[in-house]
Each structure stands twice: as structure tokens, then as C-alpha cells.
Write an enzyme that holds these catalytic residues in place. Structure first.
Site, mmCIF file in Angstrom:
data_model
loop_
_atom_site.group_PDB
_atom_site.id
_atom_site.type_symbol
_atom_site.label_atom_id
_atom_site.label_comp_id
_atom_site.label_asym_id
_atom_site.label_seq_id
_atom_site.Cartn_x
_atom_site.Cartn_y
_atom_site.Cartn_z
ATOM 1 N N LYS A 84 2.174 -3.348 6.476
ATOM 2 C CA LYS A 84 2.529 -3.486 5.166
ATOM 3 C C LYS A 84 3.707 -3.651 4.975
ATOM 4 C CE LYS A 84 -1.822 -4.523 3.704
ATOM 5 N NZ LYS A 84 -2.055 -5.899 3.041
ATOM 6 N N TYR A 123 -1.514 0.033 10.416
ATOM 7 C CA TYR A 123 -1.904 -0.603 8.971
ATOM 8 C C TYR A 123 -0.735 -0.497 7.829
ATOM 9 C CZ TYR A 123 -3.795 -0.994 4.282
ATOM 10 O OH TYR A 123 -3.861 -1.503 3.036
ATOM 11 N N SER A 156 0.986 -1.234 -0.198
ATOM 12 C CA SER A 156 0.035 -0.174 -0.027
ATOM 13 C C SER A 156 0.738 1.333 0.025
ATOM 14 C CB SER A 156 -1.088 -0.201 1.054
ATOM 15 O OG SER A 156 -1.495 1.311 1.511
HETATM 16 N N1 LIG Z 1 -8.892 -0.898 -1.211
HETATM 17 C C1 LIG Z 1 -7.862 -0.162 -1.285
HETATM 18 O O1 LIG Z 1 -7.925 0.986 -1.768
HETATM 19 C C2 LIG Z 1 -6.237 -0.873 -1.132
HETATM 20 C C3 LIG Z 1 -5.386 0.132 -1.060
HETATM 21 C C4 LIG Z 1 -3.954 -0.322 -0.771
HETATM 22 C C5 LIG Z 1 -3.861 -1.784 -0.331
HETATM 23 N N2 LIG Z 1 -4.995 -2.699 -0.072
HETATM 24 C C6 LIG Z 1 -4.693 -4.239 0.277
HETATM 25 O O2 LIG Z 1 -5.501 -4.783 -0.779
HETATM 26 C C7 LIG Z 1 -5.964 -5.791 -0.094
HETATM 27 C C8 LIG Z 1 -7.370 -6.280 -0.280
HETATM 28 O O3 LIG Z 1 -7.993 -5.050 -0.028
HETATM 29 P P1 LIG Z 1 -9.629 -4.876 -0.228
HETATM 30 O O4 LIG Z 1 -10.083 -3.408 -0.383
HETATM 31 O O5 LIG Z 1 -10.093 -5.701 -1.379
HETATM 32 O O6 LIG Z 1 -10.289 -5.416 1.022
HETATM 33 P P2 LIG Z 1 -11.326 -6.344 1.502
HETATM 34 O O7 LIG Z 1 -11.569 -6.277 2.834
HETATM 35 O O8 LIG Z 1 -12.431 -6.411 0.738
HETATM 36 O O9 LIG Z 1 -10.561 -7.909 1.221
HETATM 37 C C9 LIG Z 1 -9.897 -8.574 2.266
HETATM 38 C C10 LIG Z 1 -10.273 -10.063 2.104
HETATM 39 O O10 LIG Z 1 -9.387 -10.767 3.155
HETATM 40 C C11 LIG Z 1 -10.300 -11.550 3.743
HETATM 41 N N3 LIG Z 1 -9.634 -11.918 5.113
HETATM 42 C C12 LIG Z 1 -8.843 -10.994 5.939
HETATM 43 N N4 LIG Z 1 -8.397 -11.602 6.962
HETATM 44 C C13 LIG Z 1 -8.550 -12.906 6.563
HETATM 45 C C14 LIG Z 1 -7.790 -13.936 7.472
HETATM 46 N N5 LIG Z 1 -7.288 -13.874 8.480
HETATM 47 N N6 LIG Z 1 -7.904 -15.395 6.594
HETATM 48 C C15 LIG Z 1 -8.552 -15.412 5.434
HETATM 49 N N7 LIG Z 1 -9.294 -14.435 4.786
HETATM 50 C C16 LIG Z 1 -9.077 -13.097 5.327
HETATM 51 C C17 LIG Z 1 -11.516 -10.731 3.960
HETATM 52 O O11 LIG Z 1 -12.556 -11.798 4.244
HETATM 53 C C18 LIG Z 1 -11.414 -10.206 2.594
HETATM 54 O O12 LIG Z 1 -12.391 -11.198 1.712
HETATM 55 C C19 LIG Z 1 -5.891 -5.852 1.400
HETATM 56 O O13 LIG Z 1 -4.553 -6.224 1.852
HETATM 57 C C20 LIG Z 1 -5.526 -4.323 1.817
HETATM 58 O O14 LIG Z 1 -4.673 -3.922 2.704
HETATM 59 C C21 LIG Z 1 -6.256 -2.104 -0.490
#
Ligand SMILES: NC(=O)c1ccc[n+]([C@@H]2O[C@H](COP(=O)([O-])OP(=O)(O)OC[C@H]3O[C@@H](n4cnc5c(N)ncnc54)[C@H](O)[C@@H]3O)[C@@H](O)[C@H]2O)c1
Length: 349
Positions: free
Chosen positions: A144, A140, A116
Site C-alpha cells: 500500500k 501488505y 491502510s
Molecule cells: N477491510 C478493511 O478493514 C481494510 C482496511 C484497510 C484497507 N483496506 C483495503 O480496502 C480494499 C477493499 O478491502 P475489502 O475489505 O473490501 O476487501 P475485499 O476482499 O472484500 O475486496 C477486494 C475486491 O477486489 C477484488 N480483486 C482482488 N484482486 C483483483 C484483481 N486482480 N482484479 C480484479 N478484482 C480483484 C476481489 O474479488 C474483491 O471483490 C483493499 O484494497 C484493502 O486492502 C481494507
């Protein structure tokens, strides 16, 4: 090639599973459905379970003959991480370590990791390139960054091949309307602005109107989720050919202010977005925009879907067509102000 997609029932993971399948990979999703959705897993099997369950991970790597991993699973709310750092370090770092150990022990060598722009903290300069110092300002972002460091050492010691993709702001939805964003609680600007436009919340809060930006509101680099998904496929393909590990920004290189996003939502929806201007949130930098040169050079990646108009249009189409079983609001229960009713062209999804 069989790819384990952890967190593949979530927002970015589900779109990536779709694009992986289209590119000829077989996605096997592992998700505990803590923030993800069963309905979002359509392009391969869902193994319902937790990343922290080492025995399960090892079993599924063997039984599904997994050859590479795309790792999205984790907690992703910056504000929540300030209140509950313990849960964030456990889920995002400890459980990732268990995954990496299972990979090392079962000789699965390739991983693409969701990192991120939060690893940079408050940037000293924008656009932000990958060499910019990483000084996260919340647990957070720290979690990462810690995983990035662990990947580097596992690469040195065990020959793990890794790519850390540092996303900026993921936004938009699958243009086919099969997938989209559904977080609860929702914290992302575009869906929140749309909920305000639909009368599902009284107003959109704008945090800070006195930033040193052209209109005083914070500027972010919004990248379409399908472009992010395509970058994962490109990263996987590159890793299979090259020995070089890399951390790569995924952003467009252009920023949009909160007011520009609100104006785009009003254009696309044909509705007014009621806003309430409030204080800046501590730790919110004025501007976060990526330097995307490395992604272009190493992955041949150029965002194709990421115009602000297309991001907002696809997100709007998704929000208004989503069924109640997918977290949508039953149209019969949706509060609609007739004066703000959308013209028919805007609601056709
Ligand atoms: N959305 C953004 O703008 C953004 C930006 C930078 C980084 N990210 C990173 O990208 C990744 C996905 O983000 P997102 O927006 O799709 O989030 P999201 O919450 O929609 O997806 C995360 C998924 O991981 C699953 N999960 C969490 N902990 C778990 C565990 N212990 N075991 C099994 N499954 C688990 C959740 O149920 C969910 O389906 C994350 O790691 C997030 O930190 C997202």
C-alpha cells in the site's frame, strides 16, 4: 459521471458503489470475483475481469467513457501477505501500475485509492496523524505504501490527481440490509465474534491479554463501512474541484478493545461469546487509532454510523439475515444452543 470501481464486488467497494449511485455517480464495477461476490454488484454493471489485464482495462475505460477511478481491488490479508509476498506485490502493486498506465494513456485524471493504517507499521504514538512515519511491518502494508509513492510520482510527472484514503478497521454493514461483510476465510474480529456467538465456531480467539491497554487486549479504531463509503464520495468531489493531492486517515479517533467488542456483540446478540485467550500475534501493535482531523478539514467528513453499538447491530442484522446463496448459514443447519438462544428483539432484523 461514470466511475470505475475496481474491487466493487468486495466488502468496502460494494458499499461505496451504492453510496456513489445514491450521490448521482454511475459506478462501473471491475472485479475478478476472487474474494468478491456477484450478488454484491447492484448499482451498475459488473465487468468480470482482472486488474492485470491491461487491454481489458483500456477497453472498458473507453467503452464505458470512464471519468474517474475508485480503486479497491487487491489482496487484503496481513498474515497471508507474510507467506505469499510475491502474490501481494503482483496484485497490489504491479496490477495497480497497469491501471495507472491505462488511466494516463486514456487521460483519466482522478483516482481514489484504498490505502491502510498498515502503512504506519507499529506506531510511535497514538492517535496517528498522516505525518507519522510510514514503516510497514508486512508485505501488505508495504504494497500500500509503494502505491502511495507511485501515485505521488505519477501526480508530479503526468498530472494524475489522487487521494489515498488510509482506512483503519472497516466494520458494520449497510443499514438497509442489502450488503454486508462476507470474507472467506473471515479474519475480522466482529464477524468472528458473531460466528462464535452463533455456535458456528467453537470460540473466538483473543490474541494477547497482556498489552499495555486498559483491559490488556488490543485496541483498534472501528469505522462503519457506510462512513468509509461516504468519505470516497467526498474525496471524489473534492478532487474534481481542487488540484491538491492528499493522503487522509479514515478513522473515528476512538479505540475499542477486543473485550469491549466482545461485550458489544453479547449485548446486541443476547448470546454469550465463548472466548479462548492465546498468545499475542507477532507484529500486532497494542493500539491503532486515527487522528481524523485532516478528513474533517479536507473532506468535511464526520463519521455518522460508527458508534460501536451501531457497527455491531448492523453487522449482526446482516449476518443473521444473509441467505445461503450469499454465504449465510441455512438456519436449519445452524447449531443453536437453546440456552444461548437470542431473545426475539435481538434477532429481529
Ligand atoms: N477491510 C478493511 O478493514 C481494510 C482496511 C484497510 C484497507 N483496506 C483495503 O480496502 C480494499 C477493499 O478491502 P475489502 O475489505 O473490501 O476487501 P475485499 O476482499 O472484500 O475486496 C477486494 C475486491 O477486489 C477484488 N480483486 C482482488 N484482486 C483483483 C484483481 N486482480 N482484479 C480484479 N478484482 C480483484 C476481489 O474479488 C474483491 O471483490 C483493499 O484494497 C484493502 O486492502 C481494507
Amino acid at each position: 459521471m461514470r466511475v470505475l470501481v475496481t474491487g466493487g464486488a468486495g466488502y468496502i467497494g460494494s458499499h461505496t458503489a451504492k453510496v456513489l449511485a445514491r450521490a448521482g455517480f454511475e459506478p462501473i464495477v471491475l472485479d475478478n470475483l476472487s474474494t468478491g461476490h456477484r450478488w454484491a454488484v447492484k448499482w451498475g454493471p459488473l465487468v468480470e475481469g482482472d486488474l492485470g489485464d491491461s487491454a481489458l482495462i483500456r477497453e472498458l475505460i473507453k467503452s464505458h467513457r470512464i471519468q474517474a477511478v475508485v480503486h479497491f481491488a487487491g489482496f487484503a490479508y496481513v498474515g497471508e501477505s507474510m507467506q505469499r509476498p510475491r502474490q501481494y506485490f503482483r496484485n497490489n502493486v504491479t496490477y495497480t501500475l497497469r491501471l495507472l498506465d491505462a488511466m494516463t494513456d486514456t487521460r483519466v485524471k482522478h483516482i481514489v485509492f484504498s490505502s491502510s493504517c498498515a502503512t504506519y507499521g507499529t506506531p510511535a504514538s497514538v492517535p496517528i496523524c498522516e505525518e507519522h512515519i510510514q514503516t510497514p511491518i508486512n508485505p501488505y502494508g508495504e504494497s500500500k505504501r509503494m502505491v502511495e509513492r507511485i501515485l505521488a510520482w505519477y501526480g508530479e510527472a503526468y498530472g494524475l490527481r489522487w487521494t489515498a484514503l488510509r482506512y483503519f478497521n472497516a466494520a458494520g454493514a449497510d443499514p438497509d440490509g442489502e450488503l454486508g461483510e462476507h470474507h472467506s476465510p473471515e479474519t475480522h474480529l466482529i464477524p468472528l465474534a458473531m460466528q462464535a456467538a452463533l455456535g458456528e465456531k467453537p470460540a473466538l480467539e483473543i490474541y494477547g491479554t497482556d498489552y499495555p491497554t486498559p483491559d490488556g487486549t488490543a485496541v483498534r479504531d472501528y469505522t462503519h463501512v457506510m462512513d468509509l463509503a461516504e468519505a470516497h464520495v467526498a474525496a471524489l468531489r473534492r478532487m474534481l474541484k481542487s488540484q491538491e493531492n492528499a493522503a487522509i486517515n479514515l478513522g473515528t479517533g476512538s479505540g475499542h478493545s477486543v473485550r469491549q467488542v466482545v461485550a458489544a456483540v453479547e449485548r446486541v446478540s443476547g448470546r454469550r461469546v465463548p472466548v479462548r485467550e492465546v498468545q499475542r500475534r507477532p507484529g500486532d501493535p497494542p493500539e491503532l487509532v486515527a487522528d481524523p482531523a485532516k478528513a474533517r478539514e479536507l473532506l468535511g467528513w464526520k463519521p455518522r454510523h460508527s458508534s460501536l453499538e451501531n457497527i455491531v447491530q448492523t453487522a449482526w442484522n446482516w449476518l443473521i439475515s444473509r441467505k445461503p446463496t450469499m454465504g449465510g448459514v441455512d438456519p436449519a443447519r445452524r447449531k443453536v444452543d437453546p440456552l444461548r438462544e437470542a431473545p426475539s428483539h435481538a434477532t429481529a432484523a
